[in-house]
Structure formats: C-alpha cells, structure tokens
Design an enzyme around this catalytic site. Structure first.
Site, mmCIF file in Angstrom:
data_model
loop_
_atom_site.group_PDB
_atom_site.id
_atom_site.type_symbol
_atom_site.label_atom_id
_atom_site.label_comp_id
_atom_site.label_asym_id
_atom_site.label_seq_id
_atom_site.Cartn_x
_atom_site.Cartn_y
_atom_site.Cartn_z
ATOM 1 N N CYS A 151 5.797 -2.014 4.255
ATOM 2 C CA CYS A 151 5.565 -2.960 3.225
ATOM 3 C C CYS A 151 6.916 -3.543 2.786
ATOM 4 O O CYS A 151 7.018 -4.925 2.575
ATOM 5 C CB CYS A 151 4.875 -2.436 2.115
ATOM 6 S SG CYS A 151 3.291 -1.300 2.487
ATOM 7 N N CYS A 172 5.164 -3.303 -1.913
ATOM 8 C CA CYS A 172 4.002 -2.181 -1.901
ATOM 9 C C CYS A 172 3.615 -2.143 -3.462
ATOM 10 O O CYS A 172 4.326 -2.643 -4.375
ATOM 11 C CB CYS A 172 4.402 -0.794 -1.492
ATOM 12 S SG CYS A 172 2.933 0.244 -1.348
ATOM 13 N N ASP A 173 2.229 -1.752 -3.328
ATOM 14 C CA ASP A 173 1.787 -1.793 -4.647
ATOM 15 C C ASP A 173 2.139 -1.697 -6.050
ATOM 16 O O ASP A 173 2.213 -2.853 -6.743
ATOM 17 C CB ASP A 173 0.574 -0.870 -4.465
ATOM 18 C CG ASP A 173 -0.455 -0.853 -3.318
ATOM 19 O OD1 ASP A 173 -0.142 -1.715 -2.481
ATOM 20 O OD2 ASP A 173 -1.295 -0.053 -3.396
ATOM 21 N N LYS A 174 2.846 -0.720 -6.324
ATOM 22 C CA LYS A 174 3.369 -0.710 -7.768
ATOM 23 C C LYS A 174 4.622 -1.347 -8.092
ATOM 24 O O LYS A 174 4.887 -1.481 -9.271
ATOM 25 C CB LYS A 174 3.528 0.889 -8.012
ATOM 26 C CG LYS A 174 2.233 1.708 -8.061
ATOM 27 C CD LYS A 174 1.116 1.207 -8.368
ATOM 28 C CE LYS A 174 -0.121 1.916 -7.882
ATOM 29 N NZ LYS A 174 -0.223 1.828 -6.737
ATOM 30 N N GLU A 214 -4.963 7.722 -6.233
ATOM 31 C CA GLU A 214 -5.899 7.110 -5.407
ATOM 32 C C GLU A 214 -6.884 7.814 -4.538
ATOM 33 O O GLU A 214 -6.141 8.717 -4.081
ATOM 34 C CB GLU A 214 -5.454 5.672 -4.716
ATOM 35 C CG GLU A 214 -4.554 5.002 -5.578
ATOM 36 C CD GLU A 214 -4.198 3.886 -4.782
ATOM 37 O OE1 GLU A 214 -4.063 3.539 -3.685
ATOM 38 O OE2 GLU A 214 -3.442 2.930 -5.642
ATOM 39 N N ASP A 263 2.173 3.642 -1.138
ATOM 40 C CA ASP A 263 0.763 4.304 -1.187
ATOM 41 C C ASP A 263 0.168 4.694 -0.059
ATOM 42 O O ASP A 263 -0.443 5.634 -0.145
ATOM 43 C CB ASP A 263 -0.163 3.269 -2.134
ATOM 44 C CG ASP A 263 0.163 3.068 -3.362
ATOM 45 O OD1 ASP A 263 1.319 2.986 -3.615
ATOM 46 O OD2 ASP A 263 -0.696 2.977 -4.140
ATOM 47 N N CYS A 266 -0.129 -3.785 3.413
ATOM 48 C CA CYS A 266 -1.440 -3.742 3.823
ATOM 49 C C CYS A 266 -2.191 -5.062 3.875
ATOM 50 O O CYS A 266 -2.224 -5.720 2.629
ATOM 51 C CB CYS A 266 -2.096 -2.804 3.118
ATOM 52 S SG CYS A 266 -1.252 -1.009 3.180
ATOM 53 N N SER A 275 -7.875 3.132 -4.326
ATOM 54 C CA SER A 275 -7.018 2.417 -3.411
ATOM 55 C C SER A 275 -7.819 1.117 -3.192
ATOM 56 O O SER A 275 -9.015 0.896 -3.390
ATOM 57 C CB SER A 275 -6.784 2.834 -1.718
ATOM 58 O OG SER A 275 -6.152 1.877 -0.944
#
Length: 566
Positions: free
Chosen positions: A59, A132-134, A454, A91, A204, A480
């Site tokens: 990511c 990435c996500d956060k 998650e 994640d 992702c 997720s």
C-alpha cells in the site's frame, strides 16, 4: 526585496516567521542552513511533506517515490518542502492477528504526529501522502484539528491480480482460506491464489476502506478531483503529485483552510458518494471522527441511515460487486460518480483545495464509452445504499449494518457467543457454524479490544464456506472494507463498558430488522447486568493501555483527542 506573496519582507507575516524571522532566530536559521536552505527559502512558505511511507506491504511502499514530484511541485510554486514521516499499520497483513489492534490506534498516532510536526515547526502548510486505511482519515483529522492549509494525496490503488482469467484482490485470498478449510479448494489452489492476488504497489483494489476514504477526501474537498483515482503504478501518478505540490502552496497563499471545506455539507456529500458505491463501513467511523475534530456537531451517526435509504448503489464495485478501483478509474473515476450525483440533485456545491468548487471540478468528468462500472440512478446496482444504522436493546447508542453484497433486510436466529475473534475463527475453520446462527463476537471494541479489530478473517471464511447469506455476525469491533454478508459492527456501548452485548448468551434469539432500524434480543439483558464489573484491561501499560484509557465511543468516531469548537 519583495517577500512572500509580493509583500516587503519587513511587513511579511506567515506562520514560519516564528522560526526564521528576525535576529532572535539566527540560531534556528543556522541549523536550517545546514540542511541546504538559504535566505530565499526563509522568504517563502515552508511546506511539510508528511509521508506515511513504509515498505511493510504494497500500500505505502511507493510513497517515498511519490514525494519526489510533490517536492518539485512545491518548489515550482515558490515553496520549500520539508520532510517528515510517520508510522503506518497494514490492515491486510495484521488482519486476524494481535497486531490488528494497532490499526485504529495508528490513526490517532498519525494524526497526532502530523499536528506535532507541523505546529511544532510553525510550518505554513502541509501535504500528507497516504495509502493504507488509517493513514487517510488521520490526515483529514489532523487538518481539521489544526486548520492550517493542507492537501491530502492518496498513493493510489493496486492493479488487479489475475488467476485463471479472473481478476483478484486480497479479498479473494481471505475467501480462499475459508474455501480451503471447507474442502472446496485444495492447498495448492490456495497457494496459487496467494501468489497471484497482489501484483505490485498500491492499496487494496476494491471499494474497501482505503479507496473508500480516498474518495471521501475528494468529496470533502481535501484532495484535488481525480488525483486519488490514479492507480499507484500509473504513468500519470507523478503528474498528479506535482500538481498537488503546487496546490498546497496555492492554499497557503490564498489561505484556504480545511474547516472551510470540512462542513456538514461536505461530510454529507462524502457519505452520499460512499453510499452510492457501497463503500466500507469504516468510512462511517472515520467521517464521524473527522466531524468531531472539525467541531461539526450537527453531523452524526443517524445521517448514514437516512442517506443509505435514499441513495441507490450505482457503483458496481467489490466487495459486493464486479469491478475494482482500476476499473472505476478507467470508467471516469470519482468525477463520474460526482456527475451522477449532481445530475440527480443529490449533493451540494462546496469549496475545494484547488480554489474551484466541487461542481466546477465535476463538470470536467469524462465517461469512458461503453463503461458499465457506474450505472445511472434509473438503473442502479441496488435500490438502497450500502449500510444502515440500527438501535435496540442490543445497541442503545447504535451500530452499523453492512448491506454490500446481499439484499437481506431481516434476519432472525440463535446466538453463538464468542469472547474474541480468534475463538470464533477457530470454530468457523472447523465448520462449527450452521445456517441460522447469529454470531456474536464481543470484547473487540475500541476500549475492550483494545483497538476495535476488523473481522475479515471470520467474514471471508464464512463467504468461502458459502455461509455469508445464511448467518449474521454482530460485534463491537469493526469490519474490513472487503467484508460482506449480513454483518453488523460498531455496537455501542461496547461490552467492556457494560453495553448490553456483554450479556447475550448462547441460545438467545436475536432479531435484526434493517427497515425498522432495530436489533433486539429475546432476553432480559438488564437483569443479567446486575453485579457486572468491568473486565481487567488486556494491557497494563504502553500505547495499547493509553488508547484504551482515552478512546471514546464508536458512535462518535472512537477518537482519543479532546476536540472542541474553536
């Protein structure tokens, strides 16, 4: 000598003057000269290039390269880039492990890091490179908190993998684990899918949390339209990064501030766009956190239910749909989603970091001929948006149901209670879950987890065993963006705080009614709560203990700061 913005230097006023202007700052300037700066740099704006680069996973691994054209753009616009970096937790890699507890915690640490780096050095602006996500909501939270000119730039999505002619994402690997456990595929097939799913750099590839939040940044006005759509390895990525570098300097010169963009209107716009693409339920948690940091008190969890009821899904995107982020980019990207929303009168205009309004940016949308990734509202993928908010004796403060990938709005079944994700996953892998079960995973909330893990390992295993449409899963943890099925998370109050979910028992009948917005248990949970005492914290010291002590309710974004209107 002309100074910053054309003013004479002796009357010039900018944030970085606090560290570079006047005789008293000679020592500071001496240290900055050691880095290669000179008088010209002290005259112009100093811009933080705040990176979340790491090579721990695909990511974020190219963000160091993306910073190069960003710096060039800043210099071309008359600014001086200065680099900082923070942590990033993958994640996908930590999913299902103890390390997943660090994911949500990292959002808070990254936001704090940005605030400390930028305000600590009195910098004039910041561009935050995320992936990435956060890292993405953390960037917006920091900008909302500081209200200093800034831009968010997403590193971009990964390209699809391919196995036997089928496009793959990491979602397919998690589901293959469940299929392998159920005997549907063998170990060799699982290995082949594992090797093929992630072909290189990028986050992702479905409308999972990273791409959902990247789209949210665009509709909040914090990212230039189209910049976040460009895949990580695209030849166009450097051009969008260069332009983003120029834009952040323009934001400083024009004093375009984040709180002018983060308003109830923009938060509603973002939530509507995400509902229309059946986005990650994590976006609810993060938009609430951003609103909290910005002091937007009239945007709350209930908005998501009304939006979802009135906003059909028009983006046919994974996890519930057919296509991936690259396909959306090729079809026309976020601007095309925006055009559909504008044409149907569903969103309102607002300012953006580019200096142009959101609608002005959307007007330039280009739709690929023959594309079917983005439908018309007259012919939606689903007539209802991707999530709902439920209340009831199981969740007095609310919880979030994810509707992507299925059309069910009612479920009734018998509770199977687990005290952790690991306990549940073991039973799932041993084929111990039956059709009609209502799986309850508790002790995974923001405080009790801690970190609100998650549950992708569990949900994907259920999908792999063809149980996703036949069971419900309820947790005070999260899901997720790649999860789908009848899944309900963010249950509040959480079990660690004595929420009703703590008192559900095996065999209780649970009724979930999305249309009625209710989630109830046929049991006297209040009577069971008598004599309850809080569980002992899992971590007595360190970052995990600090997070558990400070974190607030999921219904308000699970933040650890102390925001207030200012």
């Amino acid at each position: 000598m002309s100074g910053f913005f054309g003013f004479k230097s002796e009357t010039m006023s900018k944030r970085s003057d606090a560290i570079v202007k006047g005789p008293s700052r000679a020592a500071a300037r001496a240290m900055l000269r050691a880095t290669g700066m000179d008088d010209a740099n002290f005259e112009g704006p100093m811009i933080a290039v705040f990176n979340t680069w790491t090579n721990m996973g695909p990511c974020n691994m190219d963000l160091d390269k993306l910073a190069v054209p960003v710096r060039a753009g800043i210099r071309a616009a008359g600014g001086t880039p200065v680099d900082f970096n923070s942590i990033a937790i993958s994640d996908g890699i930590t999913m299902g492990s103890e390390g997943m507890r660090a994911s949500l915690m990292s959002r808070e640490v990254i936001a704090d890091s940005i605030e400390l780096a930028v305000k600590g050095h009195s910098l004039d602006g910041v561009i935050i490179l995320v992936a990435c996500d956060k890292t993405i909501p953390a960037a917006a939270m920091a900008l909302a908190r500081m209200n200093i000119p800034g831009v968010v730039l997403y590193g971009g999505s990964i390209m699809p993998g391919n196995h036997k002619g089928k496009d793959l994402s990491v979602q397919d690997v998690f589901e293959a684990v469940g299929a392998c456990a159920a005997g549907i595929i063998d170990d060799a097939e699982l290995k082949d899918i594992e090797k093929a799913a992630c072909p290189g750099a990028g986050a992702c590839g479905g409308q999972f949390t990273a791409n959902s939040m990247a789209m949210a940044m665009t509709f909040l006005g914090l990212s230039p339209m189209g910049a976040n759509d460009v895949p990580a390895i695209s030849e166009d990525k450097n051009d969008s990064a260069y332009r983003a570098g120029q834009i952040v300097v323009e934001c400083v010169k024009e004093n375009r501030l984040p709180r002018e963009m983060i308003t109830k209107t923009s938060l509603m716009n973002a939530a509507i766009a995400l509902s229309a693409t059946a986005a990650s339920t994590n976006a609810i948690l993060h938009l609430l956190a951003i609103a909290t940091e910005a002091g937007v008190s009239d945007f709350n969890i209930d908005a998501f239910d009304s939006i979802s009821r009135s906003t059909p899904v028009i983006g046919d995107l994974k996890p519930g749909g057919k296509y991936m982020a690259f396909d959306l980019y090729a079809a026309g990207g976020s601007a095309l989603i925006g055009k559909r929303l504008v044409d149907d009168g569903r969103i309102d205009d607002q300012p953006t970091v580019t200096g142009r309004s959101l609608f002005e940016e959307i007007l330039e949308a280009k739709e690929a001929e023959g594309q079917d990734v983005v439908r018309q509202f007259s012919d939606p993928v689903k007539s209802r948006g991707g999530y709902g908010i439920l209340y009831g004796d199981l969740a007095p403060e609310g919880c979030v149901v994810k509707l992507a990938g299925h059309g069910a709005l009612f479920f009734e079944g018998i509770a199977r209670v687990f005290e952790s994700e690991e306990d549940c996953f073991e039973v799932v892998q041993n084929n111990g879950i039956q059709k009609g079960d209502v799986i309850i995973i508790r002790g995974e909330g923001p405080c009790g987890g801690p970190g609100m893990r998650e549950m992708l390992g569990v949900t994907a295993a259920l999908v792999g065993q063809d149980l996703a449409d036949h069971v419900a899963l309820i947790t005070d943890g999260r899901f997720s963006g790649a999860s789908y099925g009848f899944v309900i998370g963010h249950v509040a109050p959480e079990s660690a705080h004595g929420g009703p979910i703590a008192f559900v028992q095996d065999g209780d009948k649970v009724t979930i009614d999305v249309e009625a917005q209710t989630i109830n248990v046929d049991a006297d949970l209040k009577a069971r709560s008598k004599g309850w005492t809080p569980p002992k914290p899992k971590y007595p010291s360190g970052a995990y203990a600090k997070f558990a002590k400070l974190v607030g309710s999921a219904s308000k974004g699970a933040v650890t700061s102390f925001p207030f209107d200012n």
